[in-house]
Design a protein around this motif. Sequence first.
Motif, short mmCIF file in Angstrom:
data_model
loop_
_atom_site.label_atom_id
_atom_site.label_comp_id
_atom_site.label_asym_id
_atom_site.label_seq_id
_atom_site.Cartn_x
_atom_site.Cartn_y
_atom_site.Cartn_z
N GLY A 396 0.82 -1.20 0.00
CA GLY A 396 0.00 0.00 0.00
C GLY A 396 0.85 1.25 0.00
O GLY A 396 2.05 1.21 0.29
N PRO A 397 0.24 2.39 -0.31
CA PRO A 397 0.99 3.64 -0.42
C PRO A 397 1.36 4.23 0.94
O PRO A 397 0.65 4.05 1.93
CB PRO A 397 0.02 4.56 -1.16
N LEU A 398 2.46 4.94 0.97
CA LEU A 398 2.84 5.75 2.12
C LEU A 398 2.01 7.02 2.07
O LEU A 398 2.00 7.75 1.08
CB LEU A 398 4.33 6.09 2.04
N ALA A 411 5.60 7.08 10.23
CA ALA A 411 5.19 6.80 8.86
C ALA A 411 3.85 6.07 8.91
O ALA A 411 3.64 5.22 9.78
CB ALA A 411 6.22 5.95 8.13
N VAL A 412 2.94 6.42 8.00
CA VAL A 412 1.63 5.76 7.94
C VAL A 412 1.42 5.25 6.53
O VAL A 412 1.64 5.98 5.55
CB VAL A 412 0.49 6.73 8.34
N GLN A 413 0.99 4.00 6.44
CA GLN A 413 0.74 3.34 5.17
C GLN A 413 -0.74 2.96 5.09
O GLN A 413 -1.35 2.58 6.09
CB GLN A 413 1.61 2.07 5.09
N ARG A 414 -1.34 3.08 3.92
CA ARG A 414 -2.74 2.68 3.72
C ARG A 414 -2.76 1.33 3.02
O ARG A 414 -2.13 1.15 1.98
CB ARG A 414 -3.50 3.72 2.92
N CYS A 415 -3.53 0.37 3.57
CA CYS A 415 -3.55 -0.99 3.04
C CYS A 415 -4.97 -1.54 3.06
O CYS A 415 -5.91 -0.87 3.54
CB CYS A 415 -2.64 -1.91 3.88
N THR A 416 -5.12 -2.76 2.58
CA THR A 416 -6.40 -3.46 2.62
C THR A 416 -6.22 -4.74 3.41
O THR A 416 -5.31 -5.52 3.15
CB THR A 416 -6.91 -3.79 1.21
N VAL A 424 -1.81 1.76 8.64
CA VAL A 424 -0.80 1.14 9.49
C VAL A 424 0.19 2.22 9.91
O VAL A 424 0.82 2.85 9.06
CB VAL A 424 -0.08 0.00 8.77
N LEU A 425 0.30 2.44 11.21
CA LEU A 425 1.20 3.47 11.74
C LEU A 425 2.46 2.82 12.29
O LEU A 425 2.39 1.89 13.10
CB LEU A 425 0.49 4.27 12.84
N TYR A 426 3.60 3.30 11.84
CA TYR A 426 4.90 2.88 12.35
C TYR A 426 5.47 4.07 13.13
O TYR A 426 5.73 5.14 12.56
CB TYR A 426 5.86 2.54 11.21
N SER A 432 14.96 10.05 8.43
CA SER A 432 15.97 10.15 7.37
C SER A 432 16.28 8.81 6.74
O SER A 432 16.90 8.75 5.67
CB SER A 432 17.25 10.78 7.92
N SER A 433 15.89 7.71 7.41
CA SER A 433 16.16 6.38 6.84
C SER A 433 15.11 5.96 5.82
O SER A 433 15.28 4.94 5.14
CB SER A 433 16.22 5.33 7.96
N ILE A 434 14.02 6.73 5.68
CA ILE A 434 12.94 6.38 4.76
C ILE A 434 13.20 7.05 3.42
O ILE A 434 13.20 8.29 3.32
CB ILE A 434 11.57 6.81 5.32
N ALA A 435 13.44 6.25 2.41
CA ALA A 435 13.75 6.80 1.08
C ALA A 435 12.50 7.18 0.32
O ALA A 435 12.55 8.05 -0.56
CB ALA A 435 14.55 5.77 0.28
N GLN A 436 11.36 6.56 0.63
CA GLN A 436 10.13 6.78 -0.12
C GLN A 436 9.46 8.09 0.30
O GLN A 436 9.56 8.51 1.46
CB GLN A 436 9.15 5.62 0.06
N THR A 437 8.78 8.69 -0.63
CA THR A 437 8.02 9.90 -0.35
C THR A 437 6.54 9.56 -0.28
O THR A 437 6.10 8.48 -0.74
CB THR A 437 8.24 10.96 -1.45
N VAL A 438 5.77 10.47 0.29
CA VAL A 438 4.32 10.25 0.39
C VAL A 438 3.74 10.06 -1.00
O VAL A 438 4.03 10.82 -1.93
CB VAL A 438 3.66 11.44 1.10
N GLY A 439 2.92 9.01 -1.13
CA GLY A 439 2.32 8.67 -2.41
C GLY A 439 2.94 7.45 -3.05
O GLY A 439 2.32 6.79 -3.89
N GLU A 440 4.18 7.11 -2.67
CA GLU A 440 4.82 5.93 -3.23
C GLU A 440 4.27 4.67 -2.58
O GLU A 440 3.94 4.64 -1.40
CB GLU A 440 6.34 5.98 -3.02
#
Length: 499
Positions: A396-398, A411-416, A424-426, A432-440
């Motif tokens: 799912g997307p970030l 970080a929060v991810q949307r899933c099914t 899902v909240l982490y 700084s360790s998260i390479a992905q941007t919101v929407g990926e």
Amino acid sequence: MRRLSLAIALFLLAGCTSSSLLTTNGTGAVVEKPVTSTKSDSLPLEQLPSELSIPHFSRMRLSGTGLTLDTTLETNAAYTRHAIHYFSNGLKITGVLLIPEGDGPFPLVIFNHGYIAPSVYTSGRGLKREQDKLARAGFAVLHTDYRGHAGSDKSPMTEDVYDGNLEYAMDSANAILAVRAAHLPKIDALRVGMLGHSLGGGVTLAVLTGRPDLATAAVLYAPVHADVWENFMRWRSERDEGDRTIEVNGTRDANPAFWNNLSPETFLDRIRAPLLLFQGGKDEDVPPAWSDHLFARLQELEKDARYVQYTNEGHEFAGKWEDFMTQTVAFFHQHLDAGFTAPFPADRVIKKPFGIFITPEDSPVSPERFRGYHTGADFEALPGEADVPVRTVCNGPLVYRQLVSGYGGVAVQRCTLLGQTVTVLYGHLRLSSIAQTVGETLKAGQAFAVPGTGGSTETDGERMHLHLAIHRGSAVELRGYVQKKEDLNAWIDPLTVLR
């Protein structure tokens, strides 16, 4: 072999190669859908087995049709509860069907209830707490009333003999077939669990041994004996005065072939589904030794089975009921759903599990700033660990990536999950360790972050650990604690869905 003094109803002629099944269009109206024939279509459609045996049950023709949503009994934020009926080899069978909110499709769990006298039984009675719990966990639940109960048609049997629960097993198996024939868009009737309590455990064992292709996984809750002779003898005095079981079929010593063929115990080797068996040590209805015996036999046969014993529980669990349901939900998630991947090993949840009530005075963590019911599960880092990868639990997307008071990096991810949208909240991450941007989009199991350094802004001054929370719906919810226990219903215990 025994004789049944009744005419077996024939609904389809021998040699038929196709048929139509009655189903619903989602509104409760009945429509017809063509169904491809099977190799049993040429057999007569018996309303009860003409031979009382597991082998006959395994080869007889079953027909579950005409599933109809009759009335809406209850609607809440988690599910809708319907009064339903369907036809089991031509007999009308009533029951209740709980369908979770959300798009689905949701896996199906069939409930087989224990003995309740038909004179006092009401539709859906017997396992209402369990129905509610599983529906809230994202499972469609069908509780069948069996023939002769509530609004169901009576059994056509005219000889008063013990049938080893085969008629009820027909109704349970046909409930699955009726849901499949109905093609309800919110139910996936190919992923099927079964839960049986007491007598319903015997019904479940008959289905698992006689029709092993129908259920994907099963929970046995204080089940009766897998040897039906033991059941008959224990409750023989409670049968009707005119009972003719011994007269017609003899005792086990006189007619061992009959009793062996009627008993699931003889055919336990046919079971394919993984089993989770529960038993209370103070059960006065079903002797605990019966479950001990069943589990030993399953082990001998190298079946996928697990046994949970509660020393101080009776026939219906009380103090351990929540644990029983947590394990049951997790078991069905494991076998009926693709599941979520654990971000850390599950045995790292040792201080703050989901739902624990925390206060600064008695918290397992010191110092403690918070008070309330914990909305997630904390996965602890081991001493000396650093830069341990945190893995995504789902696809799912970030949707969120910020510093948050009380967490540090979030970080929060949307899933099914089971057809429902969840977030899902982490928490306590090094952003700084998260390479992905919101929407990926993130894929389940990928290493995407590391925990923040303990005592830093990355953890908002807390120890190094991961707070994982699963919230129902698409909205980003950042609360780590709630003040009312009932508010926890908006979250899902991560340990019940993680692999």
